[in-house]
Motif scaffolding. Structure first.
Motif, PDB file in Angstrom:
ATOM      1  N   TRP A 158      45.267  39.095  33.985  1.00  0.00           N
ATOM      2  CA  TRP A 158      46.505  38.325  33.788  1.00  0.00           C
ATOM      3  C   TRP A 158      47.644  38.745  34.714  1.00  0.00           C
ATOM      4  O   TRP A 158      48.680  38.113  34.723  1.00  0.00           O
ATOM      5  CB  TRP A 158      46.992  38.454  32.350  1.00  0.00           C
ATOM      6  CG  TRP A 158      47.048  39.852  31.819  1.00  0.00           C
ATOM      7  CD1 TRP A 158      46.173  40.437  30.945  1.00  0.00           C
ATOM      8  CD2 TRP A 158      48.013  40.873  32.131  1.00  0.00           C
ATOM      9  NE1 TRP A 158      46.521  41.746  30.707  1.00  0.00           N
ATOM     10  CE2 TRP A 158      47.645  42.030  31.414  1.00  0.00           C
ATOM     11  CE3 TRP A 158      49.142  40.929  32.955  1.00  0.00           C
ATOM     12  CZ2 TRP A 158      48.379  43.227  31.483  1.00  0.00           C
ATOM     13  CZ3 TRP A 158      49.863  42.108  33.020  1.00  0.00           C
ATOM     14  CH2 TRP A 158      49.466  43.240  32.294  1.00  0.00           C
ATOM     15  N   ASN A 159      47.465  39.798  35.511  1.00  0.00           N
ATOM     16  CA  ASN A 159      48.670  40.298  36.175  1.00  0.00           C
ATOM     17  C   ASN A 159      49.052  39.515  37.420  1.00  0.00           C
ATOM     18  O   ASN A 159      50.222  39.352  37.729  1.00  0.00           O
ATOM     19  CB  ASN A 159      48.519  41.785  36.493  1.00  0.00           C
ATOM     20  CG  ASN A 159      47.376  42.056  37.440  1.00  0.00           C
ATOM     21  OD1 ASN A 159      46.272  41.577  37.245  1.00  0.00           O
ATOM     22  ND2 ASN A 159      47.650  42.803  38.495  1.00  0.00           N
ATOM     23  N   LEU A 160      48.051  39.033  38.167  1.00  0.00           N
ATOM     24  CA  LEU A 160      48.280  38.123  39.302  1.00  0.00           C
ATOM     25  C   LEU A 160      47.266  37.003  39.137  1.00  0.00           C
ATOM     26  O   LEU A 160      46.271  36.930  39.869  1.00  0.00           O
ATOM     27  CB  LEU A 160      48.089  38.871  40.628  1.00  0.00           C
ATOM     28  CG  LEU A 160      49.051  40.023  40.904  1.00  0.00           C
ATOM     29  CD1 LEU A 160      48.587  40.832  42.105  1.00  0.00           C
ATOM     30  CD2 LEU A 160      50.471  39.525  41.132  1.00  0.00           C
ATOM     31  N   PRO A 161      47.471  36.140  38.150  1.00  0.00           N
ATOM     32  CA  PRO A 161      46.399  35.254  37.681  1.00  0.00           C
ATOM     33  C   PRO A 161      45.768  34.393  38.763  1.00  0.00           C
ATOM     34  O   PRO A 161      44.542  34.447  38.981  1.00  0.00           O
ATOM     35  CB  PRO A 161      47.100  34.391  36.622  1.00  0.00           C
ATOM     36  CG  PRO A 161      48.287  35.174  36.189  1.00  0.00           C
ATOM     37  CD  PRO A 161      48.725  35.957  37.385  1.00  0.00           C
ATOM     38  N   LEU A 162      46.591  33.610  39.484  1.00  0.00           N
ATOM     39  CA  LEU A 162      46.030  32.680  40.472  1.00  0.00           C
ATOM     40  C   LEU A 162      45.547  33.427  41.710  1.00  0.00           C
ATOM     41  O   LEU A 162      44.494  33.107  42.285  1.00  0.00           O
ATOM     42  CB  LEU A 162      47.097  31.651  40.859  1.00  0.00           C
ATOM     43  CG  LEU A 162      46.635  30.493  41.729  1.00  0.00           C
ATOM     44  CD1 LEU A 162      45.635  29.609  40.985  1.00  0.00           C
ATOM     45  CD2 LEU A 162      47.848  29.667  42.197  1.00  0.00           C
ATOM     46  N   LEU A 163      46.305  34.452  42.125  1.00  0.00           N
ATOM     47  CA  LEU A 163      45.939  35.215  43.322  1.00  0.00           C
ATOM     48  C   LEU A 163      44.563  35.846  43.145  1.00  0.00           C
ATOM     49  O   LEU A 163      43.686  35.733  44.025  1.00  0.00           O
ATOM     50  CB  LEU A 163      47.001  36.292  43.568  1.00  0.00           C
ATOM     51  CG  LEU A 163      46.916  37.115  44.840  1.00  0.00           C
ATOM     52  CD1 LEU A 163      48.282  37.685  45.219  1.00  0.00           C
ATOM     53  CD2 LEU A 163      45.923  38.267  44.759  1.00  0.00           C
ATOM     54  N   LEU A 164      44.359  36.482  41.997  1.00  0.00           N
ATOM     55  CA  LEU A 164      43.104  37.230  41.814  1.00  0.00           C
ATOM     56  C   LEU A 164      41.923  36.319  41.495  1.00  0.00           C
ATOM     57  O   LEU A 164      40.785  36.644  41.840  1.00  0.00           O
ATOM     58  CB  LEU A 164      43.313  38.296  40.741  1.00  0.00           C
ATOM     59  CG  LEU A 164      44.217  39.427  41.232  1.00  0.00           C
ATOM     60  CD1 LEU A 164      44.628  40.334  40.097  1.00  0.00           C
ATOM     61  CD2 LEU A 164      43.533  40.226  42.327  1.00  0.00           C
ATOM     62  N   LEU A 165      42.178  35.179  40.875  1.00  0.00           N
ATOM     63  CA  LEU A 165      41.084  34.223  40.629  1.00  0.00           C
ATOM     64  C   LEU A 165      40.611  33.642  41.961  1.00  0.00           C
ATOM     65  O   LEU A 165      39.418  33.622  42.274  1.00  0.00           O
ATOM     66  CB  LEU A 165      41.567  33.115  39.697  1.00  0.00           C
ATOM     67  CG  LEU A 165      40.606  31.944  39.478  1.00  0.00           C
ATOM     68  CD1 LEU A 165      39.299  32.410  38.836  1.00  0.00           C
ATOM     69  CD2 LEU A 165      41.259  30.855  38.627  1.00  0.00           C
ATOM     70  N   THR A 166      41.584  33.245  42.802  1.00  0.00           N
ATOM     71  CA  THR A 166      41.210  32.589  44.063  1.00  0.00           C
ATOM     72  C   THR A 166      40.707  33.585  45.098  1.00  0.00           C
ATOM     73  O   THR A 166      39.967  33.216  46.020  1.00  0.00           O
ATOM     74  CB  THR A 166      42.409  31.811  44.630  1.00  0.00           C
ATOM     75  OG1 THR A 166      43.534  32.697  44.746  1.00  0.00           O
ATOM     76  CG2 THR A 166      42.764  30.644  43.718  1.00  0.00           C
ATOM     77  N   TRP A 167      41.067  34.850  44.960  1.00  0.00           N
ATOM     78  CA  TRP A 167      40.572  35.926  45.834  1.00  0.00           C
ATOM     79  C   TRP A 167      39.041  36.003  45.730  1.00  0.00           C
ATOM     80  O   TRP A 167      38.348  36.343  46.693  1.00  0.00           O
ATOM     81  CB  TRP A 167      41.221  37.244  45.425  1.00  0.00           C
ATOM     82  CG  TRP A 167      40.779  38.491  46.096  1.00  0.00           C
ATOM     83  CD1 TRP A 167      40.250  39.596  45.494  1.00  0.00           C
ATOM     84  CD2 TRP A 167      40.847  38.829  47.494  1.00  0.00           C
ATOM     85  NE1 TRP A 167      39.979  40.575  46.419  1.00  0.00           N
ATOM     86  CE2 TRP A 167      40.336  40.129  47.661  1.00  0.00           C
ATOM     87  CE3 TRP A 167      41.287  38.160  48.633  1.00  0.00           C
ATOM     88  CZ2 TRP A 167      40.258  40.766  48.908  1.00  0.00           C
ATOM     89  CZ3 TRP A 167      41.220  38.789  49.869  1.00  0.00           C
ATOM     90  CH2 TRP A 167      40.708  40.077  49.994  1.00  0.00           C
ATOM     91  N   LYS A 168      38.535  35.609  44.571  1.00  0.00           N
ATOM     92  CA  LYS A 168      37.080  35.606  44.354  1.00  0.00           C
ATOM     93  C   LYS A 168      36.484  34.237  44.627  1.00  0.00           C
ATOM     94  O   LYS A 168      35.425  34.079  45.230  1.00  0.00           O
ATOM     95  CB  LYS A 168      36.790  36.034  42.921  1.00  0.00           C
ATOM     96  CG  LYS A 168      37.267  37.438  42.592  1.00  0.00           C
ATOM     97  CD  LYS A 168      37.228  37.687  41.091  1.00  0.00           C
ATOM     98  CE  LYS A 168      37.768  39.049  40.734  1.00  0.00           C
ATOM     99  NZ  LYS A 168      37.107  40.158  41.448  1.00  0.00           N
ATOM    100  N   LEU A 169      37.221  33.202  44.178  1.00  0.00           N
ATOM    101  CA  LEU A 169      36.699  31.836  44.321  1.00  0.00           C
ATOM    102  C   LEU A 169      36.527  31.438  45.772  1.00  0.00           C
ATOM    103  O   LEU A 169      35.521  30.816  46.136  1.00  0.00           O
ATOM    104  CB  LEU A 169      37.654  30.852  43.654  1.00  0.00           C
ATOM    105  CG  LEU A 169      37.500  30.611  42.172  1.00  0.00           C
ATOM    106  CD1 LEU A 169      38.483  29.547  41.732  1.00  0.00           C
ATOM    107  CD2 LEU A 169      36.072  30.212  41.847  1.00  0.00           C
ATOM    108  N   GLY A 170      37.493  31.805  46.617  1.00  0.00           N
ATOM    109  CA  GLY A 170      37.450  31.405  48.024  1.00  0.00           C
ATOM    110  C   GLY A 170      36.126  31.769  48.671  1.00  0.00           C
ATOM    111  O   GLY A 170      35.360  30.885  49.097  1.00  0.00           O
ATOM    112  N   PRO A 171      35.783  33.070  48.720  1.00  0.00           N
ATOM    113  CA  PRO A 171      34.524  33.440  49.364  1.00  0.00           C
ATOM    114  C   PRO A 171      33.286  33.010  48.575  1.00  0.00           C
ATOM    115  O   PRO A 171      32.263  32.650  49.156  1.00  0.00           O
ATOM    116  CB  PRO A 171      34.608  34.971  49.465  1.00  0.00           C
ATOM    117  CG  PRO A 171      35.628  35.389  48.467  1.00  0.00           C
ATOM    118  CD  PRO A 171      36.589  34.254  48.349  1.00  0.00           C
ATOM    119  N   ALA A 172      33.379  33.032  47.242  1.00  0.00           N
ATOM    120  CA  ALA A 172      32.195  32.663  46.450  1.00  0.00           C
ATOM    121  C   ALA A 172      31.765  31.234  46.765  1.00  0.00           C
ATOM    122  O   ALA A 172      30.579  30.956  46.993  1.00  0.00           O
ATOM    123  CB  ALA A 172      32.503  32.820  44.964  1.00  0.00           C
TER     124      ALA A 172
END
Ligand SMILES: NC(=O)c1ccc[n+]([C@@H]2O[C@H](COP(=O)([O-])OP(=O)(O)OC[C@H]3O[C@@H](n4cnc5c(N)ncnc54)[C@H](O)[C@@H]3O)[C@@H](O)[C@H]2O)c1
Ligand SMILES: O=C/C=C/C=C(\O)C(=O)O
Length: 490
Positions: A158-172
């Motif tokens: 929850w601390n950087l919600p969109l940043l950390l979700l997309t940090w994984k989604l982008g390369p995945a």
């Protein structure tokens, strides 16, 4: 006074459809305790359906796409976020209470960059090859190919919600996987908005799935126990990482863990004093101390210790705490009452452990709706020993302990005396010392005369309880793909 419109109910997104959950849970604002939205909670059956949809999508049109075609789609997702930029800002602010300016300058731009960076890295990556002469005069030609892992479970904090979700989604996604995402129950809004963007871009059904819910005994645990998932990319608490590792152990699934930290900042007497004070104020209080990279341990060379403590106290007390849309606001609340209770328990523990309270250590009283929120004051302690729990355990709030040191070897040993190994910030004007120390610090990341300066091509991650693996640049391409070697006798 700022007012916030309650958002509509937040749905799940499974197999290309927005659907209700088997029940709902409340999303509460940490600013003033009002109801932001009601959120669909996924049942175990719905989690299984999402994973099956993701599995099926691998053999559909998505599985036939070329790397450049996937990269183009990732850029269209980035375009979609850009087109709804202010809605994403509002979503992050509604859930976290962070300053609007922080969401506008960090969270949403980084989400866009996460998709664009990995689209381009995937589209321009090259594979390895080599030739091996044979005794009979023949030749072996070896080359590698990258294939998707399959269905990737993406579980984010929850601390950087969109940043950390997309940090994984982008390369995945850029590497051809399909994903089932489970954002934190504390911050469901921006992930749900992202599902709308994914849907509008026209990703084939099942490629991106979004389930909401909690961890143990809920959507998070259900997801990690699905047999079809190929890997788990997780960011969150170390003990959660340990639980997930146990859940996937029987299936020997690949894991990438970005976990907790108890990071140190080290300030030498020869450092640029004002830059070090500003840098440590940022590394201790940024995002109300809710960043895994924050410095909760500060070591200052003895000759400047008293002056540094006074200067950091002055900076902490000058930080503007306020509503997200207030001009110049620098600090928002903690993410929830539950998390504030944890931070306040360490404020109480520090008193028991005998800390000198330099500033803070309590809850600001506003005399308005914010008194129903989750606010604390930035806090500085001195006087504790290295064995104190407040110096060894991650608190994850706007707090740091400052201790004096006398020489490099002493401070290096104290910095490394931690169960964590994520990040460290060194402040010194001696280049040789900076390089000497940086390579001897047991963390995955070292900043010198800086903090949280990011190049997305660099490896990011920690050792010990701070995690497993590295993401960033080609490290993400490697984690999110299966590399095969093909050998041909010519
Ligand atoms: N190393 C990093 O890059 C990094 C980045 C951000 C946050 N963090 C860490 O995350 C923590 C704060 O975030 P948090 O409170 O959301 O962490 P958390 O571990 O409580 O939750 C993270 C996510 O995991 C889910 N979850 C919880 N238990 C689970 C289980 N048993 N199985 C599957 N999913 C489960 C949660 O619902 C949430 O979505 C801090 O410790 C911080 O240091 C680390
Ligand atoms: O709270 C932890 C922050 C992690 C940040 C990143 O992973 C990043 O900036 O890519």
């Amino acid at each position: 006074m700022a007012t916030y419109q309650s958002a509509p109910d937040l749905p799940l997104y499974i197999d290309g459809q927005f659907v209700d959950g088997f029940r709902q849970f409340d999303n509460i604002s940490p600013v003033d305790g009002h109801l932001v939205s009601r959120v669909a909670e996924a049942s175990e059956a719905q989690v299984a359906a999402a994973v099956k949809a993701a599995q099926a999508a691998l053999s559909g049109p998505w599985g036939q796409l070329s790397v450049p075609a996937r990269a183009a789609l990732m850029h269209r997702v980035a375009d979609g976020i850009e087109a709804r930029f202010e809605e994403f800002v509002a979503a992050e602010v509604a859930d976290t209470g962070r300053p609007e300016n922080l969401a506008r300058t960090l969270d949403v731009p980084r989400a866009i960059a996460n998709f664009r960076t990995f689209a381009d890295l995937a589209a321009t990556s090259v594979s390895e090859c080599c030739e091996t002469p044979q005794a009979d005069g023949g030749l072996l030609f070896n080359y590698t190919v990258r294939k998707p892992l399959g269905v990737v479970a993406v579980i984010s904090p929850w601390n950087l919600p969109l940043l950390l979700l997309t940090w994984k989604l982008g390369p995945a996604l850029a590497m051809g996987n399909t994903v089932v995402c489970k954002p934190s129950e504390e911050t469901p809004s921006s992930a749900t908005l992202l599902a709308e963007v994914m849907h509008a871009v026209g990703l084939p059904a099942g490629v991106f799935n979004l389930i909401h819910g909690f961890g143990p005994g809920s959507a998070g645990e259900f997801l990690t126990r699905q047999p079809e998932i190929a890997a788990v990319s997780f960011t969150g608490e170390s003990r959660t990482g340990s639980a997930i590792m146990k859940a996937v152990a029987d299936g020997v699934k690949e894991v990438s863990f970005e976990l907790g930290g108890k990071n140190a900042a080290v300030v030498f007497a020869d450092a640029d004093f004002d830059a070090a004070v500003a840098g440590v104020a940022r590394s201790s209080f940024f995002n109300t101390g809710q960043v895994c990279l924050c410095s909760e341990r500060v070591y200052v060379e003895r000759p400047i210790f008293d002056r540094f403590v006074a200067a950091l106290k002055e900076r902490a007390e000058a930080l503007k705490i306020g509503y997200p849309n207030e001009a110049g606001v620098e600090l928002g609340p903690l993410v929830s009452q539950k998390h504030r209770d944890k931070v306040l328990s360490y404020f109480a523990l520090a008193r028991t452990e005998g800390a000198n309270l330099i500033t803070g250590g309590d809850v600001p009283l506003f005399g308005d709706a914010r008194d129903n929120g989750s606010w604390v004051r930035p806090t500085i302690w001195t006087g504790l020993g290295d064995d104190a729990r407040c110096v060894r355990e991650e608190i994850f709030g706007p707090v740091c302990h400052i201790a004096p040191f006398d020489d490099e070897e002493e401070v290096l040993a104290r910095v490394n005396d931690s169960q964590y190994g994520l990040a460290c910030a060194l402040w010194t004007s001696q280049v040789g010392r900076a390089h000497r120390l940086a390579r001897r610090v047991h963390t995955g990341i070292v900043w010198v005369n800086s903090w949280y300066a990011r190049d997305l091509r660099t490896p990011f991650g920690g050792s010990k309880l701070s995690g497993m693996g590295r993401e960033g640049g080609r490290h993400s391409l490697d984690f999110y793909s299966e590399i095969s070697n093909i050998c041909i006798k010519l």
